[in-house]
Scaffold this motif. Structure first.
Motif, PDB file in Angstrom:
ATOM      1  N   VAL A  70       1.732   7.140  10.224  1.00  0.00           N
ATOM      2  CA  VAL A  70       2.524   7.946  11.071  1.00  0.00           C
ATOM      3  C   VAL A  70       2.212   9.421  10.811  1.00  0.00           C
ATOM      4  CG1 VAL A  70       5.039   8.422  11.788  1.00  0.00           C
ATOM      5  CG2 VAL A  70       4.440   6.366  10.956  1.00  0.00           C
ATOM      6  N   GLU A  71       1.855   9.861  12.081  1.00  0.00           N
ATOM      7  CA  GLU A  71       1.501  11.433  12.238  1.00  0.00           C
ATOM      8  C   GLU A  71       2.261  11.942  13.122  1.00  0.00           C
ATOM      9  OE1 GLU A  71      -2.728  11.305  12.913  1.00  0.00           O
ATOM     10  OE2 GLU A  71      -3.110  10.380  11.097  1.00  0.00           O
ATOM     11  N   LEU A  72       2.283  13.432  13.277  1.00  0.00           N
ATOM     12  CA  LEU A  72       2.862  14.159  14.237  1.00  0.00           C
ATOM     13  C   LEU A  72       1.633  14.706  15.376  1.00  0.00           C
ATOM     14  CD1 LEU A  72       5.245  16.577  12.504  1.00  0.00           C
ATOM     15  CD2 LEU A  72       5.729  14.198  13.324  1.00  0.00           C
ATOM     16  N   ASP A  73       2.257  14.280  16.410  1.00  0.00           N
ATOM     17  CA  ASP A  73       1.309  14.484  17.519  1.00  0.00           C
ATOM     18  C   ASP A  73       1.886  15.094  18.808  1.00  0.00           C
ATOM     19  OD1 ASP A  73      -1.138  14.547  18.964  1.00  0.00           O
ATOM     20  OD2 ASP A  73      -1.722  12.656  18.135  1.00  0.00           O
ATOM     21  N   GLU A  74       1.081  15.317  19.918  1.00  0.00           N
ATOM     22  CA  GLU A  74       1.786  15.836  21.063  1.00  0.00           C
ATOM     23  C   GLU A  74       1.785  14.561  21.857  1.00  0.00           C
ATOM     24  OE1 GLU A  74      -0.627  18.792  23.287  1.00  0.00           O
ATOM     25  OE2 GLU A  74      -0.579  20.207  21.386  1.00  0.00           O
ATOM     26  N   PRO A  75       2.833  14.380  22.844  1.00  0.00           N
ATOM     27  CA  PRO A  75       3.089  13.235  23.540  1.00  0.00           C
ATOM     28  C   PRO A  75       2.181  13.169  24.600  1.00  0.00           C
ATOM     29  CG  PRO A  75       4.789  14.699  24.044  1.00  0.00           C
ATOM     30  CD  PRO A  75       3.967  15.243  22.909  1.00  0.00           C
ATOM     31  N   PHE A  76       1.905  11.992  25.370  1.00  0.00           N
ATOM     32  CA  PHE A  76       1.184  12.097  26.609  1.00  0.00           C
ATOM     33  C   PHE A  76       1.579  12.914  27.719  1.00  0.00           C
ATOM     34  CE2 PHE A  76      -0.409   7.874  24.724  1.00  0.00           C
ATOM     35  CZ  PHE A  76      -1.709   8.330  24.498  1.00  0.00           C
ATOM     36  N   PRO A  77       0.950  13.743  28.461  1.00  0.00           N
ATOM     37  CA  PRO A  77       1.373  14.617  29.508  1.00  0.00           C
ATOM     38  C   PRO A  77       2.246  13.732  30.380  1.00  0.00           C
ATOM     39  CG  PRO A  77      -0.874  14.622  29.585  1.00  0.00           C
ATOM     40  CD  PRO A  77      -0.423  13.544  28.505  1.00  0.00           C
ATOM     41  N   SER A 128      13.605   9.667   4.060  1.00  0.00           N
ATOM     42  CA  SER A 128      12.620   8.955   4.788  1.00  0.00           C
ATOM     43  C   SER A 128      13.633   8.053   5.647  1.00  0.00           C
ATOM     44  CB  SER A 128      11.400   8.246   3.821  1.00  0.00           C
ATOM     45  OG  SER A 128      12.190   7.216   3.159  1.00  0.00           O
ATOM     46  N   ILE A 129      13.024   7.715   6.917  1.00  0.00           N
ATOM     47  CA  ILE A 129      13.871   6.989   7.807  1.00  0.00           C
ATOM     48  C   ILE A 129      13.092   5.740   7.998  1.00  0.00           C
ATOM     49  CG2 ILE A 129      15.649   8.592   8.590  1.00  0.00           C
ATOM     50  CD1 ILE A 129      13.622   8.958  11.019  1.00  0.00           C
ATOM     51  N   THR A 130      13.582   4.515   8.534  1.00  0.00           N
ATOM     52  CA  THR A 130      12.795   3.509   9.239  1.00  0.00           C
ATOM     53  C   THR A 130      12.738   3.671  10.574  1.00  0.00           C
ATOM     54  OG1 THR A 130      14.835   2.305   9.558  1.00  0.00           O
ATOM     55  CG2 THR A 130      13.985   1.677   7.571  1.00  0.00           C
ATOM     56  N   ILE A 179       0.751  -1.089  -0.125  1.00  0.00           N
ATOM     57  CA  ILE A 179       0.020   0.086  -0.008  1.00  0.00           C
ATOM     58  C   ILE A 179       0.921   1.252  -0.111  1.00  0.00           C
ATOM     59  CG2 ILE A 179      -1.816   1.186   1.281  1.00  0.00           C
ATOM     60  CD1 ILE A 179      -2.763  -1.572   0.487  1.00  0.00           C
ATOM     61  N   LYS A 180       0.755   1.917  -1.146  1.00  0.00           N
ATOM     62  CA  LYS A 180       1.946   2.969  -1.135  1.00  0.00           C
ATOM     63  C   LYS A 180       1.544   4.094  -0.553  1.00  0.00           C
ATOM     64  CE  LYS A 180       4.240   0.485  -3.841  1.00  0.00           C
ATOM     65  NZ  LYS A 180       5.293  -0.547  -3.379  1.00  0.00           N
ATOM     66  N   LYS A 181       0.260   4.347  -0.085  1.00  0.00           N
ATOM     67  CA  LYS A 181      -0.441   5.447   0.605  1.00  0.00           C
ATOM     68  C   LYS A 181       0.041   5.311   2.036  1.00  0.00           C
ATOM     69  CE  LYS A 181      -2.911   7.325  -2.884  1.00  0.00           C
ATOM     70  NZ  LYS A 181      -3.090   8.849  -3.085  1.00  0.00           N
ATOM     71  N   ALA A 182       0.448   4.093   2.543  1.00  0.00           N
ATOM     72  CA  ALA A 182       0.603   3.917   3.861  1.00  0.00           C
ATOM     73  C   ALA A 182       2.226   4.220   4.208  1.00  0.00           C
ATOM     74  CB  ALA A 182       0.254   2.578   4.365  1.00  0.00           C
ATOM     75  N   ASN A 183       2.632   4.483   5.387  1.00  0.00           N
ATOM     76  CA  ASN A 183       4.062   4.244   5.626  1.00  0.00           C
ATOM     77  C   ASN A 183       4.567   3.095   5.721  1.00  0.00           C
ATOM     78  OD1 ASN A 183       2.869   6.725   7.378  1.00  0.00           O
ATOM     79  ND2 ASN A 183       4.813   7.340   6.637  1.00  0.00           N
ATOM     80  N   GLY A 184       3.781   2.041   6.092  1.00  0.00           N
ATOM     81  CA  GLY A 184       4.370   0.543   5.863  1.00  0.00           C
ATOM     82  C   GLY A 184       3.008  -0.289   5.830  1.00  0.00           C
ATOM     83  N   SER A 185       3.349  -1.513   5.313  1.00  0.00           N
ATOM     84  CA  SER A 185       2.178  -2.213   5.001  1.00  0.00           C
ATOM     85  C   SER A 185       2.588  -3.794   4.979  1.00  0.00           C
ATOM     86  CB  SER A 185       1.178  -1.761   3.798  1.00  0.00           C
ATOM     87  OG  SER A 185       1.862  -1.575   2.767  1.00  0.00           O
ATOM     88  N   ALA A 186       1.561  -4.588   5.345  1.00  0.00           N
ATOM     89  CA  ALA A 186       1.864  -6.010   5.098  1.00  0.00           C
ATOM     90  C   ALA A 186       0.621  -6.902   4.870  1.00  0.00           C
ATOM     91  CB  ALA A 186       2.649  -6.436   6.254  1.00  0.00           C
ATOM     92  N   MET A 187       0.691  -7.798   3.719  1.00  0.00           N
ATOM     93  CA  MET A 187      -0.328  -8.667   3.687  1.00  0.00           C
ATOM     94  C   MET A 187       0.086 -10.151   3.970  1.00  0.00           C
ATOM     95  SD  MET A 187      -3.594  -9.162   2.079  1.00  0.00           S
ATOM     96  CE  MET A 187      -3.905  -8.205   0.477  1.00  0.00           C
ATOM     97  N   LYS A 223       8.762   3.303   6.319  1.00  0.00           N
ATOM     98  CA  LYS A 223       9.433   4.251   6.157  1.00  0.00           C
ATOM     99  C   LYS A 223       8.611   5.585   6.493  1.00  0.00           C
ATOM    100  CE  LYS A 223      12.734   2.056   3.105  1.00  0.00           C
ATOM    101  NZ  LYS A 223      11.771   0.907   3.279  1.00  0.00           N
ATOM    102  N   ILE A 224       9.399   6.180   7.267  1.00  0.00           N
ATOM    103  CA  ILE A 224       8.716   7.721   7.802  1.00  0.00           C
ATOM    104  C   ILE A 224       9.530   8.893   7.477  1.00  0.00           C
ATOM    105  CG2 ILE A 224       7.595   6.468   9.866  1.00  0.00           C
ATOM    106  CD1 ILE A 224       9.579   7.670  11.743  1.00  0.00           C
ATOM    107  N   PRO A 225       8.831  10.053   7.417  1.00  0.00           N
ATOM    108  CA  PRO A 225       9.604  11.294   6.898  1.00  0.00           C
ATOM    109  C   PRO A 225      10.518  11.715   7.882  1.00  0.00           C
ATOM    110  CG  PRO A 225       7.074  11.664   7.249  1.00  0.00           C
ATOM    111  CD  PRO A 225       7.370  10.186   7.160  1.00  0.00           C
ATOM    112  N   ARG A 226      11.647  12.178   7.650  1.00  0.00           N
ATOM    113  CA  ARG A 226      12.588  12.554   8.915  1.00  0.00           C
ATOM    114  C   ARG A 226      12.219  14.315   8.596  1.00  0.00           C
ATOM    115  NH1 ARG A 226      17.604  14.798   9.407  1.00  0.00           N
ATOM    116  NH2 ARG A 226      17.994  15.163   6.965  1.00  0.00           N
ATOM    117  N   TYR A 227      12.489  14.853   9.809  1.00  0.00           N
ATOM    118  CA  TYR A 227      11.949  16.155  10.143  1.00  0.00           C
ATOM    119  C   TYR A 227      13.263  16.815  10.542  1.00  0.00           C
ATOM    120  CZ  TYR A 227       7.011  15.273   9.607  1.00  0.00           C
ATOM    121  OH  TYR A 227       5.926  14.985   9.248  1.00  0.00           O
ATOM    122  N   GLU A 228      13.432  17.945  10.480  1.00  0.00           N
ATOM    123  CA  GLU A 228      14.715  18.877  10.887  1.00  0.00           C
ATOM    124  C   GLU A 228      14.044  19.999  11.820  1.00  0.00           C
ATOM    125  OE1 GLU A 228      17.289  20.248   7.915  1.00  0.00           O
ATOM    126  OE2 GLU A 228      18.094  18.613   7.482  1.00  0.00           O
TER     127      GLU A 228
END
Lengths: 274, 238
Positions: free
Chosen positions: A69-76, A186-188, A47-55, A169-174
């Motif tokens: 994979v998304e960006l989010d705030e951590p749990f407090p 992208s990084i693993t 699934i190319k739209k997903a960061n990872g997939s497996a059947m 594979k997830i996008p790398r951020y600076e």
């Protein structure tokens, strides 16, 4: 979701008798040995739209997993850890007895047991998923759906999530002045260990690995044991309305470690990770 | 903060193999066919059993045995932060494994086409509430006069501060390394509930299971005492 449809008491008892007779000779209805898995097949990155997939197919049980994979705030209470959220469901495609709608207790147990095995093994190094401490972290969502059921949804589902995570594979951020800039690279995912779940069914006095739907309909009790690469037990779930003795649990734990090692190597090679 | 003091005492002052104080009372609800109340450390749980009774809806009835239904439910005020009263996924899973832990002890074949309902209400929770709930539910089922092969006693063991310890409390559950709830049928020597969260080597797994079963045996004697007090108080000294 219906894992097994109890057709009629008589058929069930006849099936159970046949199964017990075979098991007494150390054989199974489909010709496997007691600790043999069915054929495991894994296709990743489909699934190319997903960061990872497996059947994944385990005999006739078929499962698809996707990682987003998304960006989010951590749990407090864990400002320096990324998030991992795993969910599983059984689709109405899976069998004549599966129905759409909110998950029932079997589906909820499935999702929670798969999540527990991966979480407790600390497969993903969540502390390495932090971009800005306390503010921005990677949130890894694993969603698995059962497409076709033929027993042992626990292992098939767990292997699908593991395979999808291993190849994601997830996008790398600076980080610049507390701002996140996405890069083209992208990084693993940071992986600590590969957890492997091994599910066994007790039918009479025999314990069989990777039960089929027919075997599940005849089983007295079920146990799922997840182990990590160091051979440690990370999660256990006993299921169904039967019991185990201490000796049977000792046997099951040893099988889980040994069979787990074998399946771990297989999963890695099927994910082309050597 | 350390979970294990230098003298080998735990956060609440217990030794490694010591249970929290446990109090069980039988027959605490007037309307229920069977009931029990348990205090397991700071856990406070009340259980009601209704049945065997006619199955509703009818299609859930089985021709050869009784259907057991369990609901584990936490009161919104039973935990630090208010819990939404709707059943959570955790509660649905615990309801399922509770039912599966109790079923082997019941002779359900004696009541075909009927239903037994077990309602477990957690009034105050302190870690190990599933074990306390199963322990109380088994006593309540006996109080309801349901035919049973054995009682079910439940207790957790785990790994805290590098040591295998009995009966994990809330604090140890949150910060400890592993938690293993076990339910045991003491006379049949069968394990009807086994879960594990956290890493254990095979040796640790063995000693954890062994310790949990020893805990279950202590819980069992308290269950028996509670039932004896309820039914034979005038005849025996308990």
């Amino acid at each position: 979701m219906m894992m097994a449809k109890r057709s009629s008491i008589i058929v069930e008892h006849l099936k159970k008798m046949q199964m017990n007779e075979l098991l007494a000779k150390g054989k199974r209805v489909d010709g496997r040995g007691l600790v043999d898995y069915r054929d495991l097949r894994i296709e990743t990155e489909l699934i190319k739209k997903a960061n990872g997939s497996a059947m994944v197919s385990l005999g006739n049980t078929q499962v698809i997993a996707g990682i987003k994979v998304e960006l989010d705030e951590p749990f407090p209470d864990t400002p320096d850890k990324g998030l991992f959220i795993c969910n599983a469901e059984v689709l109405p495609t899976a069998s004549a007895y599966a129905e759409p709608g909110p998950p029932d207790e079997d589906a909820i147990e499935l999702a929670r047991v798969v999540d527990r095995g991966i979480r407790e093994s600390e497969m993903i190094a969540l502390d390495k998923l932090v971009l800005i401490s306390g503010k921005k972290v990677y949130a890894v969502f694993a969603d698995v759906s059962v497409l076709n059921t033929d027993g042992n949804l626990f292992d098939a589902t767990s292997y699908a999530v593991v395979a999808a995570l291993l190849t994601a594979k997830i996008p790398r951020y600076e980080v610049k002045d507390d701002k996140l800039i996405v890069t083209d690279e992208s990084i693993t995912l940071p992986i600590n260990t590969v957890p492997v779940s091994v599910t066994m069914a007790r039918i009479g006095s025999s314990i069989v690995v990777d039960p089929t739907l027919d075997e599940e309909a005849c089983m007295d009790a079920r146990i799922t044991i997840s182990t990590d690469e160091q051979g440690r037990v990370c999660a256990i779930q006993k299921g169904d309305s039967g019991t185990f003795t201490i000796e049977q649990l000792e046997y099951a734990a040893n099988i889980a470690v040994n069979k787990g090692n074998e399946m771990r190597a297989l999963i890695k090679s099927l994910c082309k990770l050597g | 903060m350390s979970l294990m003091s230098e003298e080998g005492l735990r956060v609440d002052g217990r030794r490694w193999d010591e249970l929290r104080p446990i109090k069980i009372e039988v027959g605490v609800l007037k309307n229920a066919d069977g009931s029990a109340y348990i205090e397991f450390g700071k856990n406070k749980i009340i259980v009601a059993v209704y049945g065997p009774k006619e199955a509703h809806p009818k299609h859930i009835a089985l021709p050869d045995r009784c259907v057991l239904r369990c609901r584990y439910h936490m009161q919104p005020f039973s935990v630090d932060e208010r819990k939404n009263p709707a059943p959570s996924r955790r509660e649905i899973e615990i309801s399922k494994i509770t039912r599966e832990a109790l079923e082997p002890a019941l002779i359900l074949e004696d009541y075909p086409r009927t239903v037994i309902d077990v309602f477990i209400e957690v009034l105050q929770s302190d870690g190990g509430s599933r074990c306390a709930g199963i322990t109380a539910a088994s006593v309540a089922l006996a109080d309801a006069g349901i035919n049973m092969r054995d009682l079910v006693a439940a207790c957790a063991a785990g790994k805290v501060g590098g040591r295998i310890v009995l009966d994990i409390n809330d604090e140890e559950d949150k910060t400890g390394e592993a938690d293993m709830p076990v339910a045991y049928l003491p006379n049949l020597k069968q394990i009807s509930l086994l879960q594990l969260d956290g890493k254990l080597t095979l040796d640790e797994y063995r000693s954890c299971l062994d310790l949990a079963i020893r805990g279950c045996m202590s819980v069992y004697s308290l269950q028996r005492d509670a039932l004896m007090r309820r039914y034979f108080a005038s005849e025996v000294d308990v």
